[in-house]
Design an enzyme around this catalytic site. Structure first.
Site, PDB file in Angstrom:
ATOM      1  N   HIS A   1     143.206 -40.155 -47.422  1.00  0.00           N
ATOM      2  CA  HIS A   1     142.461 -41.104 -46.614  1.00  0.00           C
ATOM      3  C   HIS A   1     141.817 -40.378 -45.429  1.00  0.00           C
ATOM      4  O   HIS A   1     142.517 -39.750 -44.629  1.00  0.00           O
ATOM      5  CB  HIS A   1     143.381 -42.194 -46.061  1.00  0.00           C
ATOM      6  CG  HIS A   1     144.211 -42.873 -47.097  1.00  0.00           C
ATOM      7  ND1 HIS A   1     145.422 -43.474 -46.801  1.00  0.00           N
ATOM      8  CD2 HIS A   1     144.023 -43.056 -48.434  1.00  0.00           C
ATOM      9  CE1 HIS A   1     145.936 -43.997 -47.912  1.00  0.00           C
ATOM     10  NE2 HIS A   1     145.105 -43.757 -48.905  1.00  0.00           N
TER      11      HIS A   1
ATOM     12  N   TYR B   1     152.683 -41.004 -36.716  1.00  0.00           N
ATOM     13  CA  TYR B   1     151.353 -40.542 -36.335  1.00  0.00           C
ATOM     14  C   TYR B   1     150.768 -41.386 -35.209  1.00  0.00           C
ATOM     15  O   TYR B   1     150.977 -42.590 -35.128  1.00  0.00           O
ATOM     16  CB  TYR B   1     150.400 -40.523 -37.535  1.00  0.00           C
ATOM     17  CG  TYR B   1     150.280 -41.808 -38.320  1.00  0.00           C
ATOM     18  CD1 TYR B   1     149.202 -42.669 -38.141  1.00  0.00           C
ATOM     19  CD2 TYR B   1     151.246 -42.153 -39.272  1.00  0.00           C
ATOM     20  CE1 TYR B   1     149.079 -43.841 -38.877  1.00  0.00           C
ATOM     21  CE2 TYR B   1     151.128 -43.327 -40.014  1.00  0.00           C
ATOM     22  CZ  TYR B   1     150.044 -44.158 -39.808  1.00  0.00           C
ATOM     23  OH  TYR B   1     149.925 -45.320 -40.535  1.00  0.00           O
TER      24      TYR B   1
END
Length: 477
Positions: free
Chosen positions: A68, A131
């Protein structure tokens, strides 16, 4: 046990950075500073302004996710466990399709710039993948993603566990191969004040450097009317350059002009700063020498940290705008003076008067330097694209400080006319004959140390004026 010092290493994908994190361990377990802005920016990580922290827990070995490419920057690491990470450059350009792979444990992290495809495969049970991102996730934002198939034979990622043996979503399994992927363009720069002299120069600069941009004039983004702003355009923007302002210095002294100057230069900038801060977008804000009173001796230049002391309504509103622009975590306030661009300005007026036989009277006790809009536009783009340190900068031409009278004489000389046709006059005498004039700084010279420290080129004012007039003459033929 203490791991190696914090280090940041480049990879074959531009902007993709591998971070080595110190991990402190003892009999109780371990501790690490997973994200520490001051230390990491000092070590070379971009000051990317994260606004959201996400954690993906993966119970099984072989869980695989990706590839992605997202419309924001991302900082990935693991809290527990171990992954094999693979990144593919899916941005438009010569590096499209470039691959980087590595194993990540709690002692490593990776900074992933916008448009670089991100994927991982867990190598241990109970792996917590964490993240940070510098934009808020939403369903609308997901429509801006770019995807690549994990099994693409062109990039040929050597997965530790074959993809036919892993836990993989059907959606990830069916992403397109590289030859069907549309590369992600760089994030656009938002230009406000697109119809002004500086706005037009910024558009030309972006065009010449092939930098995507979205330009708004007063009809589409009126700083005085925040309720009508297209704020969705801020999502994923590279930065906002505010080249819009109420610059009618004399009109700002009137009751109506005072209201408009404050609405655009202060209240509007306050709303813009809040919108940028909410969207996590940097702001480059153009300001002026009018934030100073001009009483500094004319053989000295104002440093960036000089106290503000504006003497006009225009200067006061711009000083207030600076204060609110500085609240944006990533900002560049760029003060300039005596701006000359494509449109109505002092140099153009003097050239026209010279050509039509007019002998003007020009003040000879206001001192400063010219700034040409193409140069200022280039400087603003440089600050954004190099991610220069947040702060205040001064940008003008270089060279000795001069007066408006001297500049007028240069214009007459360079256009083939007698410079002695220009008569000097004091500001006091000039304004006495013209009621309603706003007070101007006597000294508008700005110290350019900040400019040079940022790696910006400055041009000699005298030669730049000659070149400008020559170019203008050729264009008008």
């Amino acid at each position: 046990m203490v791991a190696a010092e914090l280090t940041i290493t480049t990879t074959q994908i531009p902007g993709l950075l591998l971070v080595q994190l110190p991990v402190h361990g003892d009999a109780r377990g371990w501790f690490k500073e997973n994200w520490q802005r001051e230390k990491m920016v000092a070590a070379g990580l971009p000051d990317f302004g994260p606004v959201q922290n996400n954690i993906s827990f993966n119970a099984s070995v072989g869980t695989t996710r990706g590839i992605h490419a997202e419309p924001w920057d991302k900082y990935v690491s693991v809290a527990t466990g171990k992954i094999f990470g693979a990144w593919v450059d899916l941005r438009a350009g010569e590096n499209f399709g470039t691959v980087f792979t590595t194993e990540i444990t709690p002692g490593q992290a990776v900074f992933v710039p916008r448009g670089v495809g991100n994927s991982f495969q867990t190598l241990e049970e109970n792996t917590a993948y964490t993240y940070l991102v510098n934009d808020h996730w939403s369903a609308d934002a997901q429509q801006l993603y770019t995807f690549l198939n994990l099994a693409d034979p062109t990039v040929a990622i050597d997965w530790p566990i074959p993809l036919d043996q892993v836990v993989l979503s059907e959606k990830d399994r069916n992403h397109p191969y590289l030859d069907a992927v549309t590369p992600m363009d760089p994030a656009p720069v938002i230009i406000l004040g697109a119809n002004g002299q500086l706005g037009r120069a910024l558009i030309a600069q972006c065009d010449s450097q092939q930098i995507p941009y979205q330009a708004y004039d007063r009809s589409t983004w009126d700083l005085a009317e925040p309720s009508g702003w297209p704020l969705k355009s801020l999502r994923g923007a590279r930065a906002v350059i505010n080249a819009a302002a109420h610059t009618q210095v004399d009109a700002a002294q009137t009751p109506e002009g005072r209201t408009l100057a404050w609405a655009v230069n202060a209240t509007g900038v306050s709303a813009l700063a809040a919108a940028c801060q909410h969207a996590g977008v940097p702001l480059a804000h153009v300001s002026t020498d009018y934030v100073f009173d001009g009483t500094l001796p004319v053989d000295q230049a104002y440093p960036t940290d000089a106290p503000l002391s504006p003497v006009s309504v225009y200067g006061q509103s711009k000083a207030a705008g600076e204060a609110v622009a500085a609240t944006v975590p990533r900002h560049w306030i760029v003060r300039t003076s005596w701006v000359i661009g494509d449109g109505n300005n002092f140099v153009a007026t003097m050239a026209r008067l010279a050509a039509t036989g007019v002998d003007p009277t020009v003040v000879d006790d206001q001192h400063g330097r010219l700034t040409f809009t193409p140069d200022l536009a280039q400087a603003l783009i440089h600050l954004i694209t190099t991610e220069a340190p947040t702060g205040t900068y001064h940008y003008t031409c270089d060279g000795p400080t001069v007066t408006w009278h001297q500049i007028a004489q240069w214009v007459y000389h360079d256009t083939g006319h007698d410079p002695h046709r220009v008569t000097p006059v004091s500001t006091a005498d000039y304004t006495a004959a013209r009621p309603g004039q706003a007070p101007r700084p006597t000294n508008s010279t700005l110290d350019l140390t900040s400019t040079r420290d940022a790696g910006l080129a400055v041009r000699d004012m005298r030669s730049r004026l000659t070149a400008w007039l020559d170019s203008s003459s050729r264009t008008s033929r």
